[in-house]
Write a protein that holds these residues in place. Structure first.
Motif, PDB file in Angstrom:
ATOM      1  N   PHE A 121      39.457  37.905  35.580  1.00 45.30           N
ATOM      2  CA  PHE A 121      40.189  37.701  36.825  1.00 45.30           C
ATOM      3  C   PHE A 121      40.541  39.032  37.494  1.00 45.30           C
ATOM      4  CE2 PHE A 121      41.740  33.699  34.613  1.00 45.30           C
ATOM      5  CZ  PHE A 121      40.883  32.864  35.316  1.00 45.30           C
ATOM      6  N   VAL A 122      40.519  39.037  38.813  1.00 44.26           N
ATOM      7  CA  VAL A 122      40.994  40.188  39.581  1.00 44.26           C
ATOM      8  C   VAL A 122      42.463  39.962  39.912  1.00 44.26           C
ATOM      9  CG1 VAL A 122      40.872  41.342  41.819  1.00 44.26           C
ATOM     10  CG2 VAL A 122      38.772  40.851  40.566  1.00 44.26           C
ATOM     11  N   ASP A 124      45.592  39.704  41.895  1.00 41.51           N
ATOM     12  CA  ASP A 124      45.770  39.567  43.331  1.00 41.51           C
ATOM     13  C   ASP A 124      46.745  38.423  43.574  1.00 41.51           C
ATOM     14  OD1 ASP A 124      45.489  39.961  46.018  1.00 41.51           O
ATOM     15  OD2 ASP A 124      43.336  39.562  46.116  1.00 41.51           O
ATOM     16  N   TYR A 126      46.904  34.843  45.200  1.00 44.38           N
ATOM     17  CA  TYR A 126      45.983  33.781  45.590  1.00 44.38           C
ATOM     18  C   TYR A 126      46.757  32.629  46.231  1.00 44.38           C
ATOM     19  CZ  TYR A 126      42.636  36.099  42.468  1.00 44.38           C
ATOM     20  OH  TYR A 126      41.811  37.018  41.852  1.00 44.38           O
ATOM     21  N   SER A 145      36.879  36.216  41.821  1.00 40.35           N
ATOM     22  CA  SER A 145      37.016  37.478  41.086  1.00 40.35           C
ATOM     23  C   SER A 145      35.659  38.121  40.836  1.00 40.35           C
ATOM     24  CB  SER A 145      37.724  37.227  39.744  1.00 40.35           C
ATOM     25  OG  SER A 145      39.045  36.767  39.954  1.00 40.35           O
ATOM     26  N   ARG A 148      34.551  39.881  43.925  1.00 44.88           N
ATOM     27  CA  ARG A 148      35.356  41.091  44.157  1.00 44.88           C
ATOM     28  C   ARG A 148      34.931  42.202  43.205  1.00 44.88           C
ATOM     29  NH1 ARG A 148      40.818  41.688  45.525  1.00 44.88           N
ATOM     30  NH2 ARG A 148      40.623  39.680  46.584  1.00 44.88           N
ATOM     31  N   ASN A 245      43.395  41.760  32.306  1.00 41.46           N
ATOM     32  CA  ASN A 245      42.803  41.757  33.645  1.00 41.46           C
ATOM     33  C   ASN A 245      43.209  43.028  34.371  1.00 41.46           C
ATOM     34  OD1 ASN A 245      41.636  38.918  33.724  1.00 41.46           O
ATOM     35  ND2 ASN A 245      43.755  38.492  33.169  1.00 41.46           N
TER      36      ASN A 245
END
Length: 291
Positions: A121-122, A124, A126, A145, A148, A245
C-alpha cells in the motif's frame, strides 16, 4: 426500444475511472456488468458518467435507468489515512473499525490479491465509499497503490523493474521504521549501505516491528525468540520483504543516502540519532544516552 428496458445487473457500488465514456463502459464490463458498446453511444447522448465511486442503489434495473444513474448518482465517501511506516495488519484493523467492515474478510481478500506479504500500500488519504465490500476495497487500494509505485519508480529511476523496486521498497521500509525524522532518513540509509558492504548484520530493531508488532518495544528476549527472516540480528542482509508500507520520502532516502562511514547509531536524549563509525564510540554514545 426493447433493448433500453432490458435488465442490467451490477454491484450497488461501482468505480468509474477518469477518461472517455467508452473507457467507463469497458471498465464496468470487466467488473461483470452486462453492458455493450452501444451503451456507450446511448450514454453519450444522456451525459457524462460521474467519476470515482458512485452508488447505483440497486443491483438490478432497466438499462435506461442504469445508464441514467451513471450520470447522476454519487456515493457518500469517508476519508481514511494510511500513515507512512504502518504495517498492513494495523491498517486493515483501522479499515475494519472506521468503515464498519470485517477484519477477517479484509485479511482474506488481502492474502488473495496482494503480490507481497507487506509493503503493497502507498500511504495516503483515500476517499472510500460507504457500503463498499471488503474485497472491492482491497482491490481498489492495491490497484491504486501499484500505479502510484510504478509512477514513483519511473520518476526516480526512469524505469520500472519489479525485482529491483522490491529491493528499494524493502530498504525504504527499514529506514521508515528506524529513522527519528525525515531529515534522519538519508543517514539511516547510509548506515544500512555501509553495513551491507561490510557484510555486517543490520541489527536494527525496526525490522522486528513487522505485522502485529508494529508498535511494540523490541526486547532482548524478542530478539532471541524471533526466528523470522525479519530478524536482522540473526540474518544478514535486508529482510526478504518490506517491513511496512513506505512513503516517497523514505524511498528517496533509500536511493540517495548521505556519503558517510557511519556504522552505528543510537537515539540520544533529545530524540535524535547520534551516529558513529566505531563501536567504542557507539558504546560511549549509548552510555551518554542513558545517563
Amino acid at each position: 426500444m426493447t433493448y433500453l428496458f432490458s435488465t442490467v445487473t451490477s454491484p450497488k457500488i461501482v468505480y468509474i475511472p477518469q477518461g472517455s465514456v467508452f473507457k467507463s463502459i469497458a471498465h464496468l464490463q470487466n467488473e461483470g456488468v452486462n453492458l455493450y458498446k452501444i451503451d456507450g453511444l446511448i450514454l453519450r447522448l444522456m451525459g457524462k458518467p460521474q467519476q470515482g465511486w458512485i452508488d447505483i442503489k440497486e443491483k438490478s434495473m432497466t438499462r435506461l435507468e442504469y445508464l441514467y444513474r451513471l450520470t447522476t448518482a454519487k456515493a457518500a465517501t469517508r476519508e481514511i489515512t494510511l500513515i507512512p511506516g504502518e504495517t498492513t495488519v494495523v491498517f486493515l484493523d483501522q479499515l475494519a473499525k472506521e468503515l464498519d467492515l470485517t477484519n477477517i474478510k479484509l485479511m482474506s481478500s488481502y492474502k488473495k490479491h496482494a503480490p507481497l506479504p507487506e509493503g503493497n500500500f502507498v500511504p495516503d488519504t483515500y476517499s472510500i465509499p460507504n457500503g463498499i465490500s471488503e474485497e472491492n476495497l482491497i482491490v481498489y487500494l492495491l490497484d491504486t497503490s501499484k500505479e502510484r509505485m510504478k509512477s514513483w519508480s519511473l520518476e526516480m529511476l526512469g524505469s520500472y523493474n519489479k525485482e529491483k523496486w522490491l529491493q528499494i521498497v524493502t530498504k525504504a521500509s527499514v529506514i521508515q521504521k528506524e529513522a527519528a525524522s525525515e531529515a534522519d532518513m538519508p543517514f539511516v540509509s547510509s548506515v544500512i549501505d555501509n553495513r551491507l558492504k561490510k557484510e555486517m548484520r543490520l541489527q536494527m530493531d525496526g525490522t522486528l516491528n513487522y505485522g502485529e508488532y508494529s508498535h511494540q518495544v523490541v526486547t532482548a528476549k524478542r530478539i532471541r525468540m524471533d526466528k523470522t527472516p525479519y530478524n536482522t540480528y540473526k540474518h544478514k542482509g535486508l529482510p526478504d520483504y518490506p517491513v511496512c508500507n513506505v512513503g516517497k520520502i523514505a524511498l528517496n532516502a533509500a536511493l540517495h543516502p548521505v556519503r558517510s562511514d557511519y556504522l552505528y547509531f543510537v537515539r540520544g536524549k533529545n530524540g535524535e540519532h547520534v551516529y558513529s563509525s566505531y563501536f567504542s564510540t557507539h558504546h560511549q554514545n549509548i552510555v551518554n544516552a542513558t545517563k
